[in-house]
Structures are given as C-alpha cells and as structure tokens.
Design an enzyme around this catalytic site. Structure first.
Site, PDB file in Angstrom:
ATOM      1  N   ARG A  36       0.824  -1.221   0.000  1.00 18.02           N
ATOM      2  CA  ARG A  36       0.000   0.000   0.000  1.00 18.02           C
ATOM      3  C   ARG A  36       0.853   1.265   0.000  1.00 18.02           C
ATOM      4  O   ARG A  36       0.473   2.265  -0.597  1.00 18.02           O
ATOM      5  CB  ARG A  36      -0.935   0.002   1.213  1.00 18.02           C
ATOM      6  CG  ARG A  36      -2.099  -0.933   1.012  1.00 18.02           C
ATOM      7  CD  ARG A  36      -3.086  -0.843   2.146  1.00 18.02           C
ATOM      8  NE  ARG A  36      -4.377  -1.351   1.715  1.00 18.02           N
ATOM      9  CZ  ARG A  36      -5.284  -1.865   2.526  1.00 18.02           C
ATOM     10  NH1 ARG A  36      -5.063  -1.918   3.822  1.00 18.02           N
ATOM     11  NH2 ARG A  36      -6.429  -2.303   2.054  1.00 18.02           N
ATOM     12  N   LYS A 197     -21.202 -17.338  -0.729  1.00 17.77           N
ATOM     13  CA  LYS A 197     -22.643 -17.216  -0.497  1.00 17.77           C
ATOM     14  C   LYS A 197     -23.334 -16.240  -1.428  1.00 17.77           C
ATOM     15  O   LYS A 197     -22.788 -15.200  -1.766  1.00 17.77           O
ATOM     16  CB  LYS A 197     -22.868 -16.736   0.939  1.00 17.77           C
ATOM     17  CG  LYS A 197     -22.476 -17.761   1.959  1.00 17.77           C
ATOM     18  CD  LYS A 197     -22.756 -17.235   3.336  1.00 17.77           C
ATOM     19  CE  LYS A 197     -22.558 -18.322   4.376  1.00 17.77           C
ATOM     20  NZ  LYS A 197     -22.778 -17.796   5.717  1.00 17.77           N
ATOM     21  N   GLY A 354     -11.507  -8.724  -1.740  1.00 12.33           N
ATOM     22  CA  GLY A 354     -11.074  -9.761  -0.797  1.00 12.33           C
ATOM     23  C   GLY A 354     -10.310 -10.936  -1.379  1.00 12.33           C
ATOM     24  O   GLY A 354      -9.177 -10.806  -1.846  1.00 12.33           O
ATOM     25  N   GLY A 377     -13.752  -3.541   0.157  1.00 14.28           N
ATOM     26  CA  GLY A 377     -15.128  -3.054   0.312  1.00 14.28           C
ATOM     27  C   GLY A 377     -15.515  -1.981  -0.690  1.00 14.28           C
ATOM     28  O   GLY A 377     -16.628  -1.994  -1.229  1.00 14.28           O
TER      29      GLY A 377
HETATM   30  P1  AMP Z   1     -16.188 -14.876  -0.825  1.00 17.20           P
HETATM   31  O1  AMP Z   1     -15.498 -14.347   0.378  1.00 17.20           O
HETATM   32  O2  AMP Z   1     -17.663 -14.779  -0.776  1.00 17.20           O
HETATM   33  O3  AMP Z   1     -15.607 -14.352  -2.134  1.00 17.20           O
HETATM   34  O4  AMP Z   1     -15.941 -16.457  -0.809  1.00 17.20           O
HETATM   35  C1  AMP Z   1     -14.668 -17.009  -0.938  1.00 17.20           C
HETATM   36  C2  AMP Z   1     -14.705 -18.356  -0.266  1.00 17.20           C
HETATM   37  O5  AMP Z   1     -15.646 -19.194  -0.901  1.00 17.20           O
HETATM   38  C3  AMP Z   1     -13.388 -19.060  -0.340  1.00 17.20           C
HETATM   39  O6  AMP Z   1     -12.933 -19.282   0.958  1.00 17.20           O
HETATM   40  C4  AMP Z   1     -13.721 -20.389  -1.028  1.00 17.20           C
HETATM   41  O7  AMP Z   1     -13.053 -21.498  -0.472  1.00 17.20           O
HETATM   42  C5  AMP Z   1     -15.191 -20.511  -0.783  1.00 17.20           C
HETATM   43  N1  AMP Z   1     -15.808 -21.404  -1.766  1.00 17.20           N
HETATM   44  C6  AMP Z   1     -15.807 -21.247  -3.089  1.00 17.20           C
HETATM   45  N2  AMP Z   1     -16.424 -22.270  -3.690  1.00 17.20           N
HETATM   46  C7  AMP Z   1     -16.822 -23.119  -2.725  1.00 17.20           C
HETATM   47  C8  AMP Z   1     -17.537 -24.370  -2.692  1.00 17.20           C
HETATM   48  N3  AMP Z   1     -17.947 -24.932  -3.827  1.00 17.20           N
HETATM   49  N4  AMP Z   1     -17.786 -24.948  -1.500  1.00 17.20           N
HETATM   50  C9  AMP Z   1     -17.356 -24.345  -0.378  1.00 17.20           C
HETATM   51  N5  AMP Z   1     -16.695 -23.172  -0.320  1.00 17.20           N
HETATM   52  C10 AMP Z   1     -16.432 -22.574  -1.482  1.00 17.20           C
END
Ligand code: AMP
Length: 397
Positions: A36, A197, A354, A377
């Site tokens: 940074r 999610k 992230g 963010g």
């Molecule tokens: P996010 O922070 O929402 O971008 O999610 C990233 C996280 O989603 C990472 O830690 C991945 O390991 C998890 N992830 C991605 N695909 C899957 C999956 N099919 N099953 C479980 N976790 C997942």
C-alpha cells in the site's frame, strides 16, 4: 469523469493534503507488507516534482477515537522514507497548532505525515469541524485512498468540500479502470461472480444483470442456483433458504438479456479437504453424500468461449474452493485464459475484492490483468452500483 487529477492543479509551492491508505500490516513494529505504501509513491513523487509539499492524512487500524501508541503512524516513517526516497517529518496530531506549525515549516522536497485521523472519534462521523481543522493545514486536497472512498469520513468527504480537490494517481488509475469496465465498457461485457454465499452478493448480482451481457456464477453460490433449478447438491455449501431469490435473479437476468452461466459439470468430493478424493460429474448428478467444490472441464470450456467472445471482463470471487488443491483448478484455468486474452490485447480485465486478489495471485494470472483492485469493500460497493461518498465529493468539488 467529473473529477480533477493532479494535472489540473497548480501545485507549485502549495501544501497539498493527500488522503492515503497506508493501513499496512505490522508485526512487532515491523511492516510485513508495504504494498500500500509503494502504491501511493507516484502521487507523492509527482507532487514533489511539481514543487508541491505533500502532507499525508491517513487512518491506521481502529483506535475508536482514542490515542493508542500501537496504532500511531509514527512507526511508518522509515518505510515511507524508503518508498519516497526523501525526508518524512511527523506531526503528533492531524489538527491543531503543532500540526499547523509543522505544515508551515515544511521545505520543498520534504513530506509531512500527520498522526492517525481516527485518534479523533469524530473522524468516522464526517465531522465538518474536524475537516476544517485538517483543511487549515493545506491549500489543495488530493484523495488517493480509493479503498476508503466508500466511507463518508472527515478526511475523505467533508474535507473535499473545503479545498480545491482532485484525485491522486492511484485513485485516478482505479477510477479509470472501473469506469472502463462497467460505466462505459466495450461490449460484450462478462462478469464472473464466485465465492461462498449468494446472500452476501445479492446487490452485486442485481446490479450486474442489468449491466453485463454474460454472468458466470461459480463457487459455493452457484450451488444455491443449482438448488433453484431443482438440481441435487448433496452436502454442498448452499443457502437453501435463498432458493427463491436465486430463481428471481435467473428470471430477471433473462428479462434483461443477460446470459447466466452456471456450472454444467462439477468436481465432487466427500470432504472439504485438500486432495480429497473426487470425481467429475454432470451438474445434475451430485450424489446425496457429495460436496461440490469446483466447476469441471466442460464448464471451463464454456467459460473460455464466453471470455473469447468478450471485450471486457469484471471478476469478483473464486469459482471453487480455491484454497484447497486441486479445487483451485477452474479458478486458475479461467484466470489464466483471461490473462492470455488480455496480453493479446483482446480483453480488458478488471478484478478485485477480498479473496479474489489472493485467488488470482495464486493462479499466477494477476500480473496480466488490466487492473487488479486491492480496495476490498470500496471495489465491491462500486460493483454494486453504489455511489462512493469520497468519489462523489471529488466530483462536486
Ligand atoms: P467470498 O469471500 O464470498 O468471495 O468467498 C470465498 C470463499 O468461498 C473461499 O474461501 C472459497 O473457499 C469458498 N468457496 C468457493 N467455492 C466453494 C464451494 N464450492 N464450496 C465451499 N466453499 C467454497
């Protein structure tokens, strides 16, 4: 682009208040990653080269309005001096008589660093009085902290209304990249949205289906869409409660002419573990005790086709459980494809948020992307179509 850059300002002999993000990780007083700091160096150097006097405003950690020695910016002075190759002085407050005297005494070629803005509780309340105290130290305000632009704070928003204001080099690069990817993109535009999610990315999906031509959905959130389509997902991560919402997104995308691309085949394991035994199955054949951890090769072939037909790509979130080998395969292969098309001049590729930066770095593709945003963010809020207060204040300045 309603904002000014350093090129629009007469900097010669002027004290320039520069809002930066130097919230770097520190272990036992040692900076462990100075990325940074290195990224704001061009702004500081350009101001110095134009005869201006940079005065740095920044937050550090979350002191909650209290003076906390372990969150003093003083400890960053040696790292800043190395990055800027010049003398960096320090003022023990970001407002007040001491800071004003230090700003007045600043000599050409020197940089002044002000103490953590969040030692004042009113900083995060966008207090105009605190902003006025800061504004007294300079004649021009330059915001180079895109990553803090989604917060309306005294040092990011209120102050921009008190002085002639412009974007710094990093902010400028970030805004230009984001505008070319989503506000005025070359079409067709493809977005990749992955991650754990659906519930955390609803606004993102809602905004993207209105703006992009193809939307690739991957990762755990794709499982929720498979459920919405009536397909079995076994013991996979999926938000069954979001099933109807996912179905609505599919319907809205159709109405908006946005093609949604879900996995057509899946890598299925029994455990959430690196190197877990797994098989590749069609997307409608996940067994009851199976866990979908990645997209399969047929899905990847379709993703590659879509990338090849696109002129712009915007990416947030991994396509699978990328921290667990080999379930990083789809993420890596798609990232490398995007990187190759970018290198060949066929694609503008912008990614951020992230885990995405970590996933693209791990794939070795990040270096070839047109732009990788580390803003977290702020990048996501921008992708969601929200107005960022720090940017809006520059636009009306
Ligand atoms: P996010 O922070 O929402 O971008 O999610 C990233 C996280 O989603 C990472 O830690 C991945 O390991 C998890 N992830 C991605 N695909 C899957 C999956 N099919 N099953 C479980 N976790 C997942």
């Amino acid at each position: 682009m309603g904002w000014k850059t350093l090129d629009d300002m007469d900097l010669n002999g002027k004290r320039v208040l520069v809002r930066v993000d130097i919230n770097v990780p520190i272990v036992d007083g040692v900076v462990t990653d100075s990325t940074r700091i290195r990224r704001i160096a061009p702004t500081v150097r350009d101001i110095l080269a134009a005869g201006g006097k940079p005065i740095l405003l920044a937050h550090f950690g979350r002191p909650g309005g209290e003076r906390r020695e372990n969150l003093s910016l003083n400890q960053l002075v040696p790292t800043l001096e190395r990055a800027f190759e010049t003398r960096v002085l320090f003022a023990a407050d970001c407002i007040g008589a001491g800071a004003e005297a230090a700003a007045d005494a600043l000599q050409p070629g020197e940089v002044l660093l002000l103490e953590n803005t969040r030692f004042h509780a009113t900083e995060t309340k966008n207090d105009p009085e605190l902003a006025a105290g800061m504004a007294r130290l300079g004649e021009i305000y330059c915001n180079d902290a895109f990553s803090a632009a989604h917060r309306a704070h005294s040092s990011t928003e209120a102050i921009a209304r008190l002085l002639p204001a412009c974007a710094g080099r990093l902010m400028q690069a970030e805004l230009q990249a984001l505008e070319s990817a989503l506000s005025q993109p070359q079409r067709p535009v493809t977005a990749v949205v992955g991650g754990a999610k659906v519930s955390t990315k609803l606004e993102l999906l809602g905004n993207l289906i209105e703006k992009v031509d193809h939307l690739v959905i991957g990762g755990g959130m794709a499982n929720t869409f498979l459920v919405a389509k009536g397909l079995p997902v076994g013991i996979s991560l999926a938000e069954r409660i979001m099933k109807d919402t996912a179905a609505e997104i599919l319907a809205k995308a159709k109405a908006a002419g946005c093609e949604i691309i879900l996995p057509s085949d899946i890598a299925v394991a029994k455990k959430f573990e690196a190197h877990a035994e797994h098989e590749i199955l069609p997307a409608d054949q996940c067994p009851e005790d199976g866990m979908i951890l990645d997209a399969g090769p047929d899905s990847l072939a379709r993703i590659n086709e879509v990338f090849e037909a696109s002129k712009t790509l915007i990416w947030n979130g991994p396509l699978g459980a990328f921290e667990l080998e080999p379930f990083d395969a789809a993420t890596n292969a798609a990232a490398l494809k995007a990187a190759a098309l970018t290198r060949a001049g066929q694609l503008i590729s912008v990614a951020g948020g992230g885990d995405t930066v970590a996933a693209l770095n791990a794939s070795g593709a990040a270096g070839d992307f047109t732009y990788i945003s580390t803003a977290g963010g702020a990048f996501l809020e921008w992708m969601e179509g929200k107005e960022l207060p720090g940017v809006a204040a520059l636009e009306s300045a």
